[in-house]
Design an enzyme around this catalytic site. Structure first.
Site, short mmCIF file in Angstrom:
data_model
loop_
_atom_site.label_atom_id
_atom_site.label_comp_id
_atom_site.label_asym_id
_atom_site.label_seq_id
_atom_site.Cartn_x
_atom_site.Cartn_y
_atom_site.Cartn_z
N ASP A 222 -79.34 -74.24 3.21
CA ASP A 222 -80.23 -73.53 3.29
C ASP A 222 -81.26 -74.73 2.44
OD1 ASP A 222 -82.72 -72.26 3.06
OD2 ASP A 222 -81.58 -70.23 2.46
N GLU A 224 -84.17 -74.99 3.25
CA GLU A 224 -85.83 -73.97 2.69
C GLU A 224 -86.94 -73.98 3.50
OE1 GLU A 224 -86.90 -71.43 2.18
OE2 GLU A 224 -87.88 -71.44 0.30
N ASN A 225 -86.53 -73.35 4.95
CA ASN A 225 -87.33 -72.89 6.03
C ASN A 225 -86.67 -73.23 7.36
OD1 ASN A 225 -89.89 -71.96 5.05
ND2 ASN A 225 -90.60 -74.00 4.15
N GLY A 300 -84.49 -68.47 -1.32
CA GLY A 300 -85.19 -69.60 -2.45
C GLY A 300 -85.82 -68.45 -2.78
N ASP A 301 -87.16 -67.75 -1.55
CA ASP A 301 -88.52 -66.80 -2.07
C ASP A 301 -87.82 -65.75 -2.05
OD1 ASP A 301 -87.27 -66.19 0.13
OD2 ASP A 301 -89.20 -66.86 1.25
N HIS A 421 -74.45 -43.00 6.87
CA HIS A 421 -75.91 -43.35 6.45
C HIS A 421 -76.50 -43.89 7.00
CE1 HIS A 421 -75.01 -47.32 4.54
NE2 HIS A 421 -73.38 -47.33 4.37
N PHE A 424 -79.47 -45.11 3.33
CA PHE A 424 -79.41 -44.43 2.65
C PHE A 424 -79.24 -42.34 2.48
CE2 PHE A 424 -81.50 -47.40 -0.05
CZ PHE A 424 -80.41 -48.15 0.08
N ASP A 440 -71.64 -49.02 8.25
CA ASP A 440 -72.17 -47.90 7.96
C ASP A 440 -71.36 -46.81 7.32
OD1 ASP A 440 -74.34 -49.78 7.08
OD2 ASP A 440 -75.78 -48.31 8.67
N HIS A 469 -74.50 -35.06 -3.15
CA HIS A 469 -75.37 -33.77 -2.78
C HIS A 469 -76.66 -34.08 -3.23
CE1 HIS A 469 -74.09 -30.53 -5.98
NE2 HIS A 469 -72.67 -30.92 -5.49
N ASP A 494 -72.13 -33.74 -9.03
CA ASP A 494 -72.80 -33.98 -7.68
C ASP A 494 -72.33 -35.34 -6.59
OD1 ASP A 494 -74.71 -32.00 -8.41
OD2 ASP A 494 -76.96 -33.19 -8.51
#
Length: 504
Positions: A222, A224-225, A300-301, A421, A424, A440, A469, A494
């Site tokens: 990486d 950048e861009n 980086g951003d 999920h 979430f 998931d 729960h 819970d």
């Protein structure tokens, strides 16, 4: 294809034999010393005995440092397990072993906000990535989307077109196409300041900028861009897809030259060279304009949609020789990284069995995890309940759809559909074969937070999050966080369940 050098391998063996064990000892011997050394699994200098990382406990927000068992050794995982018993723990600091205090902490907001308060990133679970090194248990850094670490004011890192090197050991099976699971040099203001302002390792199967042969994942740079898989933007067939469980990824750059190298982290011998040559010809990448911040798990951003697992990594001053890198690879192989169970405290289920999952919170302990269509909630179920409700509260245990060491839960009421999920929230959905769906729908087990006889069930891809729960609705929740259902109050109750034989 990868290129190998028999001569380089012989030189590496000779170099390794003349220096003390430890990657940073080897780099120092090669006149390219570490200026940052991060690992939650082991010491990276033979004489290092200081703290490797800090964990923060969910029950009372207290912290403790985890050090190696002995100088130059493996992390003291037992100390973490003892400190975190009965609650959750997060990795709050990854200490720099180089002596420069280039520690990594929770990343701040930048061009993109993280999911936590004020745009900060999440911290990683302290227990999400267990492994063994030479048979001794340790924990890596499991980065889910939204998780990130950073140091925007480090000491000694490469700036401008300065020479540097870096390596990291990653989990080769944990990745996605999000931007960007990185480790390395980035902007000091957490913003995209232009081409050539980064030089970081990337691991994943993102194809938006570059890609290699096959379907990925790949080791890329990486800058950048752009994610570079070789000498040019886009497709570079010489960069192969990775199939190793533990991956050594190496990147180095200097004035008008750079290289990507890699190997199976469990195999000694030379790193294989993906690319080594001149800098990319696109504007901004030659010369480079590196800024010197250090990132882990993000772009980086502060792009936060990548995922991966980090075990160890360093950054160096100067451009390491291939022989030095090959000697480091021999040391990594000698650490003998290996997998261990993702289910903690000996928790297990029999695949093919039918189970029901009962809440244990006082006043709610007659309620079971059930579903009506795709909606998952808790309902009162007894032996006299209707057969349809009994089926809706019964699940068939399957090997984890994404990781067979963990589990998936198929609906008895709707065969072929699984608990998963989404944002979430627990739901029931058809298994469509998609990588995201399978991830998931995969969950790992541990001892319940409220003690003997109870079980905790955490999301494989978000190990800070557990079945919970809340207002009788099913979620994967963290022990404190920005969502209402993440409330720390009553979390331990819970998120503790009794798993019993199924009603149907």
């Amino acid at each position: 294809m990868f290129r190998r050098s028999i001569c380089a391998a012989a030189t590496a063996l000779a170099l390794a034999a003349t220096v003390a064990a430890g990657p940073c000892d080897i780099y120092a011997n090669g006149d390219t010393p570490c200026i940052a050394a991060h690992s939650t699994t082991r010491a990276l200098y033979s004489a290092f005995s200081g703290p490797l990382y800090q964990v923060t406990r969910g029950s009372d927000s207290k912290t403790t440092d985890i050090s190696p068992l002995s100088a130059g050794g493996v992390a003291n995982a037992a100390a973490q397990d003892s400190f975190c018993a009965g609650t959750t723990c997060l990795i709050s600091i990854i200490y720099d072993q180089s002596g420069r205090d280039n520690h990594l902490t929770r990343a701040p907001p930048g061009g993109f906000n993280g999911p936590e308060d004020n745009g900060y990133d999440n911290l990683a679970s302290a227990t999400g990535a267990p492994v063994t090194l030479n048979g001794k248990k340790a924990y890596g850094v499991f980065v889910s989307p939204g998780t990130g670490y950073r140091n925007n004011n480090p000491s000694g890192t490469a700036r401008g077109d300065d020479a540097e090197g870096m390596y990291a050991v990653f989990d080769g099976t944990h990745y996605n196409g999000g931007c960007c699971f990185d480790y390395g040099n980035a902007e000091t203001n957490s913003l995209d300041t232009g081409n050539g302002h980064m030089e970081a390792l990337y691991y994943g199967d993102n194809t938006g900028w570059g890609k290699g042969g096959g379907n990925g994942p790949w080791i890329m740079a990486d800058l950048e861009n752009n994610l570079f898989s070789g000498p040019k933007t886009g497709y570079n067939a010489e960069n192969p897809s990775i199939t190793w469980r533990f991956v050594t990824a190496a990147l180095k750059g200097a004035s008008n030259k750079w290289a990507i190298r890699g190997s199976d982290a469990t195999k000694s011998g030379s790193l294989s060279t993906v690319y080594q040559g001149a800098r990319p010809s696109q504007s901004g990448y030659n010369p480079m304009s590196k800024e010197g911040a250090i990132i882990l798990g993000i772009g980086g951003d502060n792009s936060v949609s990548g995922q991966g697992t980090f075990y160890e990594g360093v950054m160096t001053s100067g451009y390491p020789s291939d022989a030095t890198e090959d000697a480091v690879q021999a040391d990594i192989a000698g650490a003998k990284y290996a997998t261990t169970s993702l289910n903690t405290d000996g928790a297990s289920l029999s695949t093919g069995s039918k189970i029901s999952i009962r809440a244990t919170t006082s006043g709610y302990d007659t309620r079971y995890l059930a579903h009506s269509g795709s909606t998952v909630n808790t309902q009162v179920v007894t032996s006299s309940s209707s057969s349809s409700l009994k089926q809706q509260a019964t699940w068939t245990v399957r090997a984890g759809l994404s990781n067979s060491d963990c589990y998936s839960f198929e609906s008895v009421d709707t065969p072929g559909s699984y608990l998963r999920h989404y944002d979430f929230v627990l739901t029931v959905a058809k298994e469509d074969g998609a990588k995201q769906t399978r991830e998931d729908a995969t969950f790992c087990l541990g001892k319940g937070f409220t003690g003997s006889g109870t079980t905790s069930i955490r999301a494989w891809g978000y190990p800070t999050r557990y079945f919970r729960h809340y207002d009788n609705v099913g979620y994967i929740a963290s022990n404190g966080g920005v969502h209402t259902f993440d409330a720390a109050s009553a979390f331990h109750d819970d998120a503790s369940w009794v798993v019993s034989s199924g009603f149907a």
